[in-house]
Design a protein around this motif. Structure first.
Motif, PDB file in Angstrom:
ATOM      1  N   LEU A   1       5.262   3.271  11.862  1.00  0.00           N
ATOM      2  CA  LEU A   1       5.297   2.595  10.561  1.00  0.00           C
ATOM      3  C   LEU A   1       4.520   3.422   9.541  1.00  0.00           C
ATOM      4  O   LEU A   1       3.332   3.669   9.708  1.00  0.00           O
ATOM      5  N   THR A   2       5.183   3.826   8.493  1.00  0.00           N
ATOM      6  CA  THR A   2       4.537   4.682   7.490  1.00  0.00           C
ATOM      7  C   THR A   2       3.531   3.916   6.640  1.00  0.00           C
ATOM      8  O   THR A   2       2.618   4.510   6.078  1.00  0.00           O
ATOM      9  N   TRP A   3       3.667   2.621   6.541  1.00  0.00           N
ATOM     10  CA  TRP A   3       2.821   1.798   5.685  1.00  0.00           C
ATOM     11  C   TRP A   3       1.612   1.209   6.410  1.00  0.00           C
ATOM     12  O   TRP A   3       0.777   0.549   5.788  1.00  0.00           O
TER      13      TRP A   3
ATOM     14  N   GLU B   1      -2.068   1.859   5.085  1.00  0.00           N
ATOM     15  CA  GLU B   1      -2.336   1.216   3.793  1.00  0.00           C
ATOM     16  C   GLU B   1      -2.662  -0.264   3.973  1.00  0.00           C
ATOM     17  O   GLU B   1      -3.611  -0.779   3.376  1.00  0.00           O
ATOM     18  N   VAL B   2      -1.892  -0.935   4.788  1.00  0.00           N
ATOM     19  CA  VAL B   2      -2.113  -2.368   5.005  1.00  0.00           C
ATOM     20  C   VAL B   2      -3.431  -2.589   5.731  1.00  0.00           C
ATOM     21  O   VAL B   2      -4.205  -3.493   5.371  1.00  0.00           O
TER      22      VAL B   2
ATOM     23  N   THR C   1      -0.703   2.489  -4.249  1.00  0.00           N
ATOM     24  CA  THR C   1      -0.717   3.116  -2.926  1.00  0.00           C
ATOM     25  C   THR C   1       0.541   3.968  -2.762  1.00  0.00           C
ATOM     26  O   THR C   1       1.574   3.693  -3.376  1.00  0.00           O
ATOM     27  N   ASP C   2       0.433   4.986  -1.928  1.00  0.00           N
ATOM     28  CA  ASP C   2       1.509   5.970  -1.790  1.00  0.00           C
ATOM     29  C   ASP C   2       2.806   5.397  -1.222  1.00  0.00           C
ATOM     30  O   ASP C   2       3.884   5.731  -1.693  1.00  0.00           O
ATOM     31  N   VAL C   3       2.710   4.567  -0.222  1.00  0.00           N
ATOM     32  CA  VAL C   3       3.911   4.108   0.469  1.00  0.00           C
ATOM     33  C   VAL C   3       4.439   2.793  -0.092  1.00  0.00           C
ATOM     34  O   VAL C   3       5.602   2.678  -0.443  1.00  0.00           O
ATOM     35  N   LEU C   4       3.581   1.796  -0.185  1.00  0.00           N
ATOM     36  CA  LEU C   4       4.028   0.466  -0.611  1.00  0.00           C
ATOM     37  C   LEU C   4       3.991   0.260  -2.119  1.00  0.00           C
ATOM     38  O   LEU C   4       4.572  -0.695  -2.627  1.00  0.00           O
ATOM     39  N   GLY C   5       3.284   1.119  -2.836  1.00  0.00           N
ATOM     40  CA  GLY C   5       3.216   1.004  -4.284  1.00  0.00           C
ATOM     41  C   GLY C   5       2.414  -0.191  -4.773  1.00  0.00           C
ATOM     42  O   GLY C   5       2.642  -0.705  -5.862  1.00  0.00           O
ATOM     43  N   ILE C   6       1.446  -0.624  -3.978  1.00  0.00           N
ATOM     44  CA  ILE C   6       0.597  -1.746  -4.364  1.00  0.00           C
ATOM     45  C   ILE C   6      -0.503  -1.225  -5.283  1.00  0.00           C
ATOM     46  O   ILE C   6      -1.176  -0.246  -4.946  1.00  0.00           O
TER      47      ILE C   6
END
Length: 168
Positions: free
Chosen positions: A42-44, A47-48, A121-126
């Motif tokens: 999972l790439t995200w 971040e989570v 954030t890079d992956v999720l854009g949060i």
């Protein structure tokens, strides 16, 4: 009022800390399964996990203040005469409240900067502002918790916080 406020704080910071803990464990297990069983990492995930850890630390810290479960080093203070012990308690209380006040102030400025810079954030854009909103929110909860459990009993002349554990 104090017991109602304390109960409300319990519900808020325990709920956030529990949800963050469950979330960290859940996404970590999911990440392990996806990487080693399915073969599709999972790439995200990182971040989570980072977001959940920030919220867990800040709101878990608030609960720790209210339950008097934070680290305290009191060996030196215990050797002092009672009057100096009381003085040390007040000095520590002021230092803690000023430090937490600075955390709330600086955290608010940092969150404002993050939203203003539109960093995501890079992956999720949060937006990072939502992640670091935990700093002033958790710091404010810590201030309230510390005041209720440590400072308020000191005004009544109590030498120990409400549950009998020391903070100095």
């Amino acid at each position: 009022m104090g017991s109602k406020l304390r109960a409300a704080l319990d519900r808020i910071d325990f709920a956030i800390a529990y949800l963050a803990t469950i979330g960290i464990v859940g996404v970590t297990i999911l990440g392990i399964v996806m990487r080693y069983v399915v073969g599709a990492p999972l790439t995200w995930l990182e971040e989570v996990q980072m977001m959940l850890i920030v919220w867990l630390v800040m709101f878990g810290g608030s609960a720790a203040f209210r339950l008097n479960q934070h680290v305290a080093i009191d060996a030196v203070v215990d050797t002092l005469p009672h009057v100096l012990q009381r003085l040390a308690q007040w000095v520590v209380a002021v230092v803690v409240l000023v430090s937490l006040g600075f955390l709330v102030y600086a955290g608010s400025k940092f969150v404002s900067f993050q939203f203003g810079a539109a960093r995501v954030t890079d992956v999720l854009g949060i937006p990072y502002g939502w992640i670091y909103l935990a700093l002033p929110a958790g710091g404010g909860m810590m201030m309230i918790s510390y005041f209720l459990t440590t400072v308020l009993p000191m005004f009544s002349g109590a030498t120990e916080p409400l549950d009998g554990e020391r903070h100095v």
